[in-house]
Design an enzyme around this catalytic site. Structure first.
Site, PDB file in Angstrom:
ATOM      1  N   ARG A 165       7.440   2.162   7.433  1.00  0.00           N
ATOM      2  CA  ARG A 165       6.463   2.995   6.710  1.00  0.00           C
ATOM      3  C   ARG A 165       5.335   3.428   7.649  1.00  0.00           C
ATOM      4  O   ARG A 165       4.158   3.426   7.283  1.00  0.00           O
ATOM      5  CB  ARG A 165       5.867   2.243   5.508  1.00  0.00           C
ATOM      6  CG  ARG A 165       6.830   1.877   4.457  1.00  0.00           C
ATOM      7  CD  ARG A 165       7.527   3.063   3.794  1.00  0.00           C
ATOM      8  NE  ARG A 165       8.612   2.581   2.974  1.00  0.00           N
ATOM      9  CZ  ARG A 165       9.842   2.343   3.426  1.00  0.00           C
ATOM     10  NH1 ARG A 165      10.153   2.615   4.687  1.00  0.00           N
ATOM     11  NH2 ARG A 165      10.766   1.871   2.632  1.00  0.00           N
ATOM     12  N   SER A 239       5.255   2.456  -4.420  1.00  0.00           N
ATOM     13  CA  SER A 239       4.782   1.146  -3.931  1.00  0.00           C
ATOM     14  C   SER A 239       3.361   1.278  -3.421  1.00  0.00           C
ATOM     15  O   SER A 239       3.089   2.131  -2.576  1.00  0.00           O
ATOM     16  CB  SER A 239       5.656   0.665  -2.770  1.00  0.00           C
ATOM     17  OG  SER A 239       6.993   0.645  -3.169  1.00  0.00           O
ATOM     18  N   GLU A 335      -0.184   1.252   1.106  1.00  0.00           N
ATOM     19  CA  GLU A 335       0.734   2.231   1.705  1.00  0.00           C
ATOM     20  C   GLU A 335       0.172   3.661   1.625  1.00  0.00           C
ATOM     21  O   GLU A 335       0.265   4.400   2.601  1.00  0.00           O
ATOM     22  CB  GLU A 335       2.086   2.134   0.962  1.00  0.00           C
ATOM     23  CG  GLU A 335       3.221   2.816   1.671  1.00  0.00           C
ATOM     24  CD  GLU A 335       4.510   2.766   0.864  1.00  0.00           C
ATOM     25  OE1 GLU A 335       5.181   1.720   0.874  1.00  0.00           O
ATOM     26  OE2 GLU A 335       4.840   3.781   0.221  1.00  0.00           O
TER      27      GLU A 335
END
Ligand SMILES: Cc1cc2nc3c(=O)[nH]c(=O)nc-3n(C[C@H](O)[C@H](O)[C@H](O)COP(=O)(O)OP(=O)(O)OC[C@H]3O[C@@H](n4cnc5c(N)ncnc54)[C@H](O)[C@@H]3O)c2cc1C
Length: 339
Positions: A165, A239, A335
């Site tokens: 990520r 998320s 995130e």
């Protein structure tokens, strides 16, 4: 010069449905549009906020910056090699639309990444991943306008420095490039990736040699619809935290105290932990703090119960981080990009 909009409501432009206004917004459909915007005598001096589909951003209030909304179009097969196809997409195309487009043309390879919201141009920023596949594994190169110089640069996989990520666009080059076009390589012959638990029943049915890419696509879409809240119904950004990665020494101390902890050994000796499990273990699943909440089916997803502000979501996120840190000595990292 593309049209400039003033005092724009950004609530419809972020999947969390958070309130916030942009003092200026410009939509760019080409590299020349980007260059015109950054060369503009007034706008050129403003700080910039690059916006795709708004599915991975947290708005904490009004944005006193030039919001550059990326709407570069285009989908094409650019090359057919013996062992792969190369497809190119404009940064403003929908990611899921690209996955559907490739499958409809008999160019499989992206089906595990189906149903991820957002645009093609944002996909390399956090190296999107799901169901055992990351964008970096299908990545060929991208074109981006360097905002300081206005020049177009082409970056290959190594230059993008992809990680979990993560990429150079979240690190050293954050805010420096506006991605305009992305090229992906789709390996030939196609092989299904069915290692992920939700997909393994396709394999168990003995379907591996004959499973079609569209069956994998359908399964991924079905599972995602069942597990994740639809942002049109319940605002969210997927998320909220990354799954933490810890070293073997920290892991062995932790597993002694917390034998049930969900973990995945990584090739280099580190361990990845399931952030959702850590949050649930701290009792947060389904709980609310004001209008911000933790999804009742997936503790990793924070949601807007209606009327939440970005600050309220950030307060909830901070309270969760605190609980997880107190119990597991692990610092969860958000995130989405926070503005
Ligand atoms: C329900 C749901 C499920 C999700 N599931 C997943 C998942 O399975 N896997 C996953 O990886 N992610 C997932 N996400 C997160 C999100 O979909 C991805 O991160 C997506 O790539 C974001 O695209 P976007 O266009 O909405 O980007 P935005 O939210 O608009 O922007 C995200 C970041 O990228 C930057 N950016 C955007 N476009 C450009 C550009 N053209 N050039 C340079 N910088 C740019 C922005 O400045 C910002 O920092 C999910 C989100 C939701 C809401």
């Amino acid at each position: 010069m593309p049209l400039i909009e003033n005092n724009v409501d950004l609530q419809p432009y972020n999947t969390f449905g958070l309130p916030g206004r942009a003092s200026r917004l410009v939509r760019v459909r080409s590299e020349d549009d980007v260059r015109s915007a950054i060369a503009h005598p007034e706008l050129g001096r403003m700080p910039r906020f690059i916006l795709g589909g708004g599915s991975n951003v947290m708005l904490t209030g009004d944005v006193d910056a030039l919001v550059v909304k990326v709407e570069v179009p285009g989908l094409k097969l650019v090359e057919t090699r013996e062992d792969e196809w190369i497809v190119e997409a404009g940064a403003g195309e929908s990611w899921h639309g690209l996955v559907e487009w490739t499958l409809a043309r008999g160019l499989p390879g992206l089906e595990n990444l189906a149903f991820i919201p957002g645009t093609v141009g944002a996909a390399p920023v956090q190296n999107i991943g799901a169901y055992g596949l990351e964008l970096s594994e299908r990545f060929e190169s991208l074109d981006a306008v360097e905002l300081a110089s206005g020049l177009t640069r082409t970056l290959d996989r190594e230059e993008c420095r992809f990680g979990y990520r993560d990429s150079i666009f979240k690190g050293d080059a954050a805010g420096s490039f506006l991605i305009t076009r992305v090229r992906l390589r789709l390996p030939r012959p196609w092989r299904p990736l069915l290692g992920y638990p939700d997909l393994s029943t396709l394999k168990e049915q003995g379907a591996t040699p004959s499973v079609a890419p569209t069956e994998v696509f359908d399964r991924v879409c079905t599972v995602r619809r069942a597990k994740l809240p639809d942002p049109a119904v319940l605002g969210n950004a997927g998320s909220f935290f990354k799954n933490p990665v810890i070293c073997a020494r920290q892991f062995s101390a932790l597993i002694e105290r917390e034998p049930a902890i969900v973990h995945y050994p990584l090739p280099g000796g580190d361990y990845k932990l399931a952030a959702g499990w850590l949050i649930e273990a701290c009792g947060w699943k389904g709980r609310n703090m004001g209008r911000a909440g933790v999804h009742d089916r997936q503790a990793l997803v924070l949601v807007n119960r209606g009327g939440a502000s970005g600050r309220a979501v950030m307060d909830l996120a901070a309270a969760i981080q605190q609980s997880v840190f107190e119990r597991f000595a692990i610092r969860l990292e958000p995130e989405p990009t926070v503005f």
